[in-house]
Write a protein that holds these residues in place. Structure first.
Motif, short mmCIF file in Angstrom:
data_model
loop_
_atom_site.label_atom_id
_atom_site.label_comp_id
_atom_site.label_asym_id
_atom_site.label_seq_id
_atom_site.Cartn_x
_atom_site.Cartn_y
_atom_site.Cartn_z
N GLY A 151 49.02 34.46 44.94
CA GLY A 151 48.75 34.50 46.37
C GLY A 151 48.39 35.88 46.87
O GLY A 151 47.51 36.05 47.73
N LEU A 152 49.07 36.90 46.33
CA LEU A 152 48.76 38.29 46.69
C LEU A 152 47.30 38.60 46.39
O LEU A 152 46.58 39.15 47.24
CB LEU A 152 49.68 39.23 45.90
N ARG A 153 46.84 38.25 45.22
CA ARG A 153 45.47 38.56 44.82
C ARG A 153 44.45 37.76 45.65
O ARG A 153 43.39 38.28 46.01
CB ARG A 153 45.30 38.30 43.32
N TYR A 154 44.81 36.54 45.96
CA TYR A 154 43.92 35.72 46.79
C TYR A 154 43.82 36.31 48.20
O TYR A 154 42.73 36.41 48.77
CB TYR A 154 44.45 34.29 46.84
N ALA A 155 44.97 36.71 48.76
CA ALA A 155 44.97 37.28 50.11
C ALA A 155 44.17 38.58 50.15
O ALA A 155 43.39 38.81 51.09
CB ALA A 155 46.41 37.53 50.56
N VAL A 156 44.33 39.43 49.14
CA VAL A 156 43.57 40.68 49.09
C VAL A 156 42.07 40.39 49.00
O VAL A 156 41.25 41.07 49.64
CB VAL A 156 44.04 41.56 47.90
N TYR A 157 41.73 39.36 48.25
CA TYR A 157 40.31 38.97 48.16
C TYR A 157 39.79 38.52 49.53
O TYR A 157 38.69 38.92 49.95
CB TYR A 157 40.13 37.86 47.13
N LEU A 158 40.57 37.71 50.24
CA LEU A 158 40.14 37.25 51.57
C LEU A 158 40.02 38.42 52.55
O LEU A 158 39.26 38.35 53.51
CB LEU A 158 41.12 36.22 52.11
N LEU A 159 40.78 39.49 52.30
CA LEU A 159 40.78 40.67 53.19
C LEU A 159 39.82 41.75 52.70
O LEU A 159 39.89 42.89 53.19
CB LEU A 159 42.19 41.24 53.28
N GLU A 221 41.38 42.42 43.73
CA GLU A 221 40.25 41.53 44.00
C GLU A 221 39.62 41.05 42.69
O GLU A 221 39.33 39.85 42.53
CB GLU A 221 39.19 42.26 44.82
N ARG A 222 39.42 41.97 41.75
CA ARG A 222 38.80 41.59 40.47
C ARG A 222 39.70 40.65 39.69
O ARG A 222 39.21 39.72 39.01
CB ARG A 222 38.50 42.85 39.65
N GLU A 223 41.02 40.87 39.78
CA GLU A 223 41.94 39.97 39.08
C GLU A 223 41.89 38.56 39.68
O GLU A 223 42.01 37.57 38.95
CB GLU A 223 43.36 40.54 39.13
N TRP A 224 41.72 38.48 41.00
CA TRP A 224 41.56 37.16 41.60
C TRP A 224 40.28 36.48 41.10
O TRP A 224 40.29 35.31 40.73
CB TRP A 224 41.53 37.23 43.13
N LEU A 225 39.17 37.23 41.07
CA LEU A 225 37.91 36.66 40.62
C LEU A 225 38.01 36.19 39.18
O LEU A 225 37.41 35.17 38.81
CB LEU A 225 36.78 37.69 40.78
N ALA A 226 38.79 36.90 38.36
CA ALA A 226 38.99 36.47 36.98
C ALA A 226 39.79 35.17 36.93
O ALA A 226 39.46 34.25 36.15
CB ALA A 226 39.71 37.57 36.19
#
Length: 323
Positions: A151-159, A221-226
């Motif tokens: 969720g942290l990585r997803y939220a950072v991606y959305l931000l 962000e990159r970790e979320w994209l992965a």
């Protein structure tokens, strides 16, 4: 019941009872999978992003009792990021794929949620993220578990397009340092388990470490994209990173739990599914929701590892035993 007991002896608290019960009423009526984020106050100075209704409720109460309601607002992401496919979740096709997986496998009323409802939630969530006031600090509450780490990585991606100061706060670790002693220790599997009284105490430490660096944001962000490139449906946290694991990762653990309960009872009688899942949750070193364990219990029935008595429309309706 606890709230009513407390209010019985506190005249000042009685005025809040109606609003509290009304909020609870609304929480129970609206399926959490389609519950929409609230609107933000443009005058807010701190926006808290949390994962799950339990954490959102506890934090809102702590904020209210601190007297910060006008300046601190809470956004809750309800999605269960430790399970279900994350593939292309930033695209409509990926969100439809994820919704379909939940309807096909998770036995918690998710089949009542149509694609339009899930898509509306995502649209309003992204609009809400974009509407965060420029002057506000953003705090993401994330603990040591796959649910909140994803969720942290997803939220950072959305931000990713926001330039607000971004803080990541691990309340579980702070509670371990502040409250645990050699003769009494509580380890929280996720932030939602922390009582609001402790949240009040640690509230002042939220921004002590300073905002995370932009390079750290880019890494997250990159970790979320992965993560969003995989079709895996289960993730665990190994203390340092998120790992995609096979969906049957906990199957042997569930079978061991059934055997353990059989041995404690000295018989091979049928055991309520809810009893098995509760036992598994209590001793698991990962934070995994009961709905995922129930999904795997049904698969063990389908594979012939377990016998069933009853109808598996929900865990309270059926019992199982080892063949």
């Amino acid at each position: 019941m606890l709230q009513l007991d407390l209010d019985e002896t506190n005249n000042d608290a009685k005025a809040d009872v109606y609003e509290s019960l009304k909020e609870l009423y609304n929480e129970l009526l609206v399926p959490k999978s389609i519950r929409l984020p609230c609107e933000l106050d443009t005058a807010a100075t701190t926006i808290h992003i949390v994962f799950g209704d339990s954490m959102a409720g506890g934090l809102k109460l702590a904020i209210k009792q601190q007297g910060y309601t006008d300046t601190n607002k809470v956004i809750s992401l309800h999605d269960r990021f430790s399970m279900g496919p994350l593939w292309q979740l930033d695209k409509e096709a990926g969100r439809l794929n994820r919704s379909q997986w939940f309807r096909d496998n998770i036995n918690d009323g998710y089949d009542d949620v149509d694609n339009d409802g899930a898509e509306s939630y995502y649209r309003i969530l992204t609009e809400q993220m974009a509407g965060i006031p420029d002057q506000a600090s953003i705090v993401i509450w994330s603990g040591n578990n796959a649910y909140e780490q994803v969720g942290l990585r997803y939220a950072v991606y959305l931000l990713r397009n926001r330039r607000n100061g971004l803080f990541v706060f691990n309340a579980g670790e702070v509670c371990n340092r502040r409250f645990n002693h050699s003769n009494r220790s509580i380890d929280y599997s996720h932030t939602g388990e922390i009582p609001h009284e402790k949240l009040q105490v640690i509230f002042g430490e939220i921004e002590e470490g300073g905002p995370i660096a932009y390079e750290t944001r880019h890494i997250l962000e990159r970790e979320w994209l992965a993560l969003a490139q995989h079709h895996d449906v289960l993730r665990i946290w190994n203390g340092e990173q998120i790992l995609n694991v096979d969906e049957n990762y906990f199957d042997s653990y569930l079978l061991e739990t059934v055997e353990k309960l059989h041995n404690e009872r000295s018989n091979q009688d049928f055991i309520k599914a809810a009893r098995i899942i509760g036992e598994a949750l209590g001793y698991c070193d990962q934070y995994i929701g009961d709905s995922y364990f129930e999904y795997r219990l049904r698969n063990l029935i389908y594979k012939g590892e377990l016998e069933i008595k009853g109808v598996p429309r929900a865990m309270r309706y059926y019992s199982v035993r080892r063949k």
